[in-house]
Design a protein around this motif. Structure first.
Motif, PDB file in Angstrom:
ATOM      1  N   ARG A 218      47.514  53.241  31.811  1.00  0.00           N
ATOM      2  CA  ARG A 218      46.191  52.360  31.680  1.00  0.00           C
ATOM      3  C   ARG A 218      46.750  51.082  31.216  1.00  0.00           C
ATOM      4  NH1 ARG A 218      42.860  55.168  27.433  1.00  0.00           N
ATOM      5  NH2 ARG A 218      41.330  53.893  28.183  1.00  0.00           N
ATOM      6  N   LEU A 219      47.450  50.756  30.510  1.00  0.00           N
ATOM      7  CA  LEU A 219      48.019  49.627  30.015  1.00  0.00           C
ATOM      8  C   LEU A 219      48.026  48.577  31.363  1.00  0.00           C
ATOM      9  CD1 LEU A 219      48.491  47.133  27.951  1.00  0.00           C
ATOM     10  CD2 LEU A 219      50.732  48.080  27.853  1.00  0.00           C
ATOM     11  N   VAL A 220      48.882  49.067  32.075  1.00  0.00           N
ATOM     12  CA  VAL A 220      49.174  48.306  33.309  1.00  0.00           C
ATOM     13  C   VAL A 220      48.069  47.948  34.310  1.00  0.00           C
ATOM     14  CG1 VAL A 220      50.448  48.182  35.758  1.00  0.00           C
ATOM     15  CG2 VAL A 220      51.592  49.050  33.511  1.00  0.00           C
ATOM     16  N   HIS A 221      47.166  49.142  34.274  1.00  0.00           N
ATOM     17  CA  HIS A 221      45.875  48.989  34.969  1.00  0.00           C
ATOM     18  C   HIS A 221      44.869  48.068  34.370  1.00  0.00           C
ATOM     19  CE1 HIS A 221      46.428  53.133  37.198  1.00  0.00           C
ATOM     20  NE2 HIS A 221      47.339  52.440  37.686  1.00  0.00           N
ATOM     21  N   THR A 222      44.947  48.090  33.274  1.00  0.00           N
ATOM     22  CA  THR A 222      43.926  47.145  32.466  1.00  0.00           C
ATOM     23  C   THR A 222      44.492  45.818  32.715  1.00  0.00           C
ATOM     24  OG1 THR A 222      43.661  48.969  30.764  1.00  0.00           O
ATOM     25  CG2 THR A 222      42.921  46.557  30.108  1.00  0.00           C
ATOM     26  N   LEU A 223      45.761  45.697  32.591  1.00  0.00           N
ATOM     27  CA  LEU A 223      46.360  44.041  32.871  1.00  0.00           C
ATOM     28  C   LEU A 223      45.965  43.592  34.351  1.00  0.00           C
ATOM     29  CD1 LEU A 223      49.907  44.357  31.213  1.00  0.00           C
ATOM     30  CD2 LEU A 223      48.116  42.619  30.652  1.00  0.00           C
ATOM     31  N   MET A 224      46.098  44.573  35.287  1.00  0.00           N
ATOM     32  CA  MET A 224      45.897  43.932  36.753  1.00  0.00           C
ATOM     33  C   MET A 224      44.285  43.948  36.622  1.00  0.00           C
ATOM     34  SD  MET A 224      48.671  43.934  38.105  1.00  0.00           S
ATOM     35  CE  MET A 224      48.062  43.249  39.522  1.00  0.00           C
ATOM     36  N   ALA A 225      43.491  44.731  35.972  1.00  0.00           N
ATOM     37  CA  ALA A 225      42.032  44.628  35.978  1.00  0.00           C
ATOM     38  C   ALA A 225      41.533  43.355  35.624  1.00  0.00           C
ATOM     39  CB  ALA A 225      41.336  45.698  35.425  1.00  0.00           C
ATOM     40  N   CYS A 226      42.072  42.892  34.463  1.00  0.00           N
ATOM     41  CA  CYS A 226      41.905  41.615  33.903  1.00  0.00           C
ATOM     42  C   CYS A 226      42.368  40.433  34.683  1.00  0.00           C
ATOM     43  CB  CYS A 226      42.780  41.597  32.357  1.00  0.00           C
ATOM     44  SG  CYS A 226      42.078  40.202  31.398  1.00  0.00           S
ATOM     45  N   ALA A 227      43.476  40.456  35.237  1.00  0.00           N
ATOM     46  CA  ALA A 227      43.914  39.340  36.380  1.00  0.00           C
ATOM     47  C   ALA A 227      42.829  39.262  37.488  1.00  0.00           C
ATOM     48  CB  ALA A 227      45.256  39.604  36.588  1.00  0.00           C
ATOM     49  N   GLU A 228      42.500  40.386  37.865  1.00  0.00           N
ATOM     50  CA  GLU A 228      41.574  40.124  39.051  1.00  0.00           C
ATOM     51  C   GLU A 228      40.225  39.747  38.459  1.00  0.00           C
ATOM     52  OE1 GLU A 228      39.746  43.280  42.288  1.00  0.00           O
ATOM     53  OE2 GLU A 228      40.966  44.073  40.792  1.00  0.00           O
ATOM     54  N   ALA A 229      39.812  40.162  37.438  1.00  0.00           N
ATOM     55  CA  ALA A 229      38.452  39.652  36.885  1.00  0.00           C
ATOM     56  C   ALA A 229      38.768  38.051  36.659  1.00  0.00           C
ATOM     57  CB  ALA A 229      38.066  40.306  35.608  1.00  0.00           C
ATOM     58  N   VAL A 230      40.021  37.621  36.041  1.00  0.00           N
ATOM     59  CA  VAL A 230      39.925  36.258  35.812  1.00  0.00           C
ATOM     60  C   VAL A 230      40.139  35.514  37.419  1.00  0.00           C
ATOM     61  CG1 VAL A 230      41.851  34.623  35.341  1.00  0.00           C
ATOM     62  CG2 VAL A 230      41.255  36.486  33.734  1.00  0.00           C
ATOM     63  N   GLN A 231      40.456  36.047  38.476  1.00  0.00           N
ATOM     64  CA  GLN A 231      40.548  35.278  39.562  1.00  0.00           C
ATOM     65  C   GLN A 231      39.154  35.436  40.410  1.00  0.00           C
ATOM     66  OE1 GLN A 231      43.547  36.046  42.744  1.00  0.00           O
ATOM     67  NE2 GLN A 231      42.163  37.011  43.876  1.00  0.00           N
ATOM     68  N   LYS A 232      38.241  36.270  40.174  1.00  0.00           N
ATOM     69  CA  LYS A 232      36.863  36.290  40.505  1.00  0.00           C
ATOM     70  C   LYS A 232      36.150  35.270  39.501  1.00  0.00           C
ATOM     71  CE  LYS A 232      37.373  40.970  42.867  1.00  0.00           C
ATOM     72  NZ  LYS A 232      36.858  42.184  42.846  1.00  0.00           N
ATOM     73  N   GLU A 233      36.594  34.906  38.491  1.00  0.00           N
ATOM     74  CA  GLU A 233      36.041  34.121  37.359  1.00  0.00           C
ATOM     75  C   GLU A 233      34.784  34.917  36.719  1.00  0.00           C
ATOM     76  OE1 GLU A 233      34.769  30.597  39.222  1.00  0.00           O
ATOM     77  OE2 GLU A 233      36.684  29.549  39.341  1.00  0.00           O
ATOM     78  N   ASN A 234      35.148  36.211  36.589  1.00  0.00           N
ATOM     79  CA  ASN A 234      34.102  37.171  36.039  1.00  0.00           C
ATOM     80  C   ASN A 234      34.583  37.136  34.465  1.00  0.00           C
ATOM     81  OD1 ASN A 234      32.696  38.951  34.685  1.00  0.00           O
ATOM     82  ND2 ASN A 234      33.078  40.506  36.323  1.00  0.00           N
ATOM     83  N   PHE A 235      34.602  36.182  33.654  1.00  0.00           N
ATOM     84  CA  PHE A 235      35.251  35.897  32.186  1.00  0.00           C
ATOM     85  C   PHE A 235      34.601  36.919  31.367  1.00  0.00           C
ATOM     86  CE2 PHE A 235      35.996  31.586  34.481  1.00  0.00           C
ATOM     87  CZ  PHE A 235      37.332  31.872  34.464  1.00  0.00           C
ATOM     88  N   LYS A 236      33.558  37.253  31.435  1.00  0.00           N
ATOM     89  CA  LYS A 236      32.889  38.193  30.554  1.00  0.00           C
ATOM     90  C   LYS A 236      33.758  39.579  30.701  1.00  0.00           C
ATOM     91  CE  LYS A 236      28.630  38.334  29.531  1.00  0.00           C
ATOM     92  NZ  LYS A 236      27.058  38.342  29.432  1.00  0.00           N
ATOM     93  N   LEU A 237      33.989  40.060  31.778  1.00  0.00           N
ATOM     94  CA  LEU A 237      34.657  41.080  31.855  1.00  0.00           C
ATOM     95  C   LEU A 237      36.148  41.119  31.457  1.00  0.00           C
ATOM     96  CD1 LEU A 237      35.027  44.047  32.883  1.00  0.00           C
ATOM     97  CD2 LEU A 237      35.236  43.314  35.350  1.00  0.00           C
TER      98      LEU A 237
END
Length: 582
Positions: A218-237
């Motif tokens: 879950r930690l790795v998935h959360t890190l990757m999900a956070c990086a994807e949100a950053v790339q999409k500029e969804n900074f709230k998520l």
């Protein structure tokens, strides 16, 4: 059952707290207008309707109160949970909570309104990663982002209590063995059951942790999900996800916890636009590199293999000139001086030109120390320091190359920084060709951290630095023959600063633009250089060097088309190559 140690304002009146309740309270106001499942819980694998957030939070609180009081009725309370599998991370969170609550007989709340376990800011956690855990946690506390990124020592539930052994003799007060709550089909991480906090005389509490392997996924998935949100500029998520990384990281052993902590800091800096300073611009970086040199064999391997290539290029030469594009502490050159002193026929006249930043007083100090060494081993030595803000500011005339000198140009982890500025690498390689060196030695990280897509760069760097930190864990700490705890921690900081630059920075500020050996072959080929085979002798000696370093366990030397790579198990991490003008 998950349990997080959160800030004091999130505590309930009974002294218990719930990370899920806290998250629901924080997120419900943001998602109440949206339809369907809550977006943030969905990312983490839960299906919770937005309209049910408050109800789910209340049920979690009720379940925790029931769990906390179950120590008064062992057989009637937790016995069925000890024998039946509890499905962790259910899809239907609300229904699962209902079934859990119905299976427990509610008991009165704890008499005290506060609990030392919850009030304390310290906890003993299972850690098979050495002695660096507390220091890594302290580094998070000292970061710029407050308590949100503090490793939260949670995921614990209250088991059945036992009286302390000194209360009554064992034959007068027999206590049944406590049963652990089965939280998943995987084995649970065990804890030190000795009392950590001051407890009332009638009870002590041990801890049961949720399986760290499942949390690791879950930690790795959360890190990757956070990086994807950053790339999409969804900074709230992205902000919500980065805050969750700390609570997931705390259950991880050793290196994974530390890597996640540094990547969380880097993501947070990018989200909040709190960019770090250039990791190459301070004397502190040179100090950190010295500790990295002492901790693991990567820099030793780089210096040794480059020196071997230079030594072979200088064979039969009476006047030699080494130009170091990053002199720093000058740690590479004592070994080369000693090797030249033992050369059959006597040592050559040795000139060394070291490049460093203008504010670096160390430029002259390094030359003075090397001159003292050269005098003791009877080598004619000359040193010159060249100050430059960037290698792109250099000119061939600065090095005063003399007729009849054999020139070697040396670069250890320097060239990749030039890729931040358009045309800088081409300009420097042009200056090198004008010097007409007998050999150019290049050592670089074997990774591609210079891609245009942020998510790809993040994924590559996460795997690369996870491997590096894993190799650091094998170095141990303290004891005879082992590296010191200080060296190990400072090495982790050294790599952590690189992570922050790779992830948090962009443009000219992102200087850690590592490229693979294949990419450097193309660049150097365009600049007019041809590869020089380092040879089997260098390979054998490099392997012997690793054998001397902690037995060499886990480290692997690989030959690749005349170049040498050093890796950890199956992953190459640095590459040494040698070149000459075609």
């Amino acid at each position: 059952m998950k349990r997080d140690h959160m800030n004091e304002e999130n505590f309930s009146s009974s002294g218990s707290c719930s990370s899920s309740a806290g998250k629901a309270k924080m997120w419900s106001s943001e998602a109440e207008d949206s339809a369907g499942f809550d977006e943030l819980f969905a990312v983490l694998g839960y299906k919770v309707n937005t309209s049910d957030m408050a109800e789910v939070a209340l049920k979690i609180k009720q379940l925790e109160e029931a769990m906390g009081g179950a120590h008064h009725a062992v057989d009637g309370g937790l016995s069925q949970l000890a024998s039946d599998t509890v499905h962790y991370n259910p899809s239907d969170l609300s229904s699962w909570l209902d079934s859990m609550i119905s299976g427990l007989n509610p008991v009165p709340e704890f008499g005290s309104s506060s609990d030392p376990f919850l009030d304390s800011s310290t906890i003993t956690t299972a850690d098979n990663g050495g002695g660096g855990g507390s220091l890594a946690a302290q580094m998070v506390v000292d970061s710029d982002f407050g308590s949100d990124l503090i490793s939260i020592p949670g995921k614990a539930v209250y088991p059945i209590t036992q009286p302390p052994p000194h209360t009554l003799p064992p034959q007068h007060h027999h206590q049944p063995q406590a049963k652990k709550l089965k939280t998943s089909p995987y084995p649970t991480a065990t804890m030190n059951t000795e009392p950590v906090f001051a407890r009332p005389a009638e009870s002590t509490r041990s801890l049961v942790l949720v399986d760290s392997q499942e949390n690791g996924v879950r930690l790795v998935h959360t890190l990757m999900a956070c990086a994807e949100a950053v790339q999409k500029e969804n900074f709230k998520l992205a902000e919500a996800l980065v805050k969750n990384i700390g609570s997931l990281a705390v259950s991880q052993p050793g290196s994974m916890r530390k890597v996640a902590t540094y990547f969380a800091e880097a993501l947070a800096r990018r989200i909040y636009r709190l960019y770090p300073t250039n990791p190459q611009e301070s004397a502190f970086t040179d100090l950190l590199e010295t500790h990295f040199y002492e901790t693991c064999p990567y820099l030793k391997f780089a210096h040794f293999t480059a020196n071997q290539a230079i030594l072979e290029a200088f064979a039969g030469q009476n006047r030699v000139h080494v130009i170091d594009l990053g002199i720093k502490q000058g740690m590479q050159w004592p070994a080369l001086l000693q090797a030249l002193a033992l050369r059959p026929g006597g040592p050559p006249r040795f000139r060394l030109t070291g490049v460093g930043p203008p504010s670096h007083d160390q430029l002259n100090e390094v030359g003075w120390k090397l001159a003292q060494l050269a005098q003791t081993i009877n080598i004619e030595f000359e040193y010159k320091g060249v100050a430059a803000n960037s290698l792109a500011d250099l000119d061939a005339s600065m090095f005063d190359v003399k007729e009849g000198e054999a020139v070697a140009v040396n670069s250890i982890f320097e060239l990749h920084q030039l890729l931040a500025k358009t045309g800088a690498i081409d300009k420097v390689l042009k200056v090198v060709t004008e010097l007409k060196p007998a050999i150019l030695t290049v050592v670089e990280q074997e990774a591609n951290h210079n891609g245009a897509v942020f998510l790809d760069r993040f994924n590559e760097s996460l795997h690369y630095y996870s491997t590096l930190y894993d190799s650091l864990e094998s170095c141990g700490g303290g004891g005879d023959g082992a590296v010191s705890d200080q060296d190990k921690v400072m090495s982790e900081v050294y790599l952590g600063r690189q992570i922050c630059n790779v992830v948090a920075c962009e443009g000219v500020e992102r200087v850690e633009r590592h490229e693979t050996l294949g990419q450097w072959r193309v660049r150097l080929g365009w600049a007019g250089f041809g590869a020089v085979n380092l040879g089997s002798n260098a390979y054998k000696q490099a392997s012997m060097l690793l054998a001397l370093f902690a037995g060499g366990g886990g480290y692997v030397v690989e030959e690749n088309n005349g170049c040498l790579l050093l890796g950890w198990h199956t992953r190459p991490l640095i590459a040494t190559s040698a070149w000459k003008i075609r």
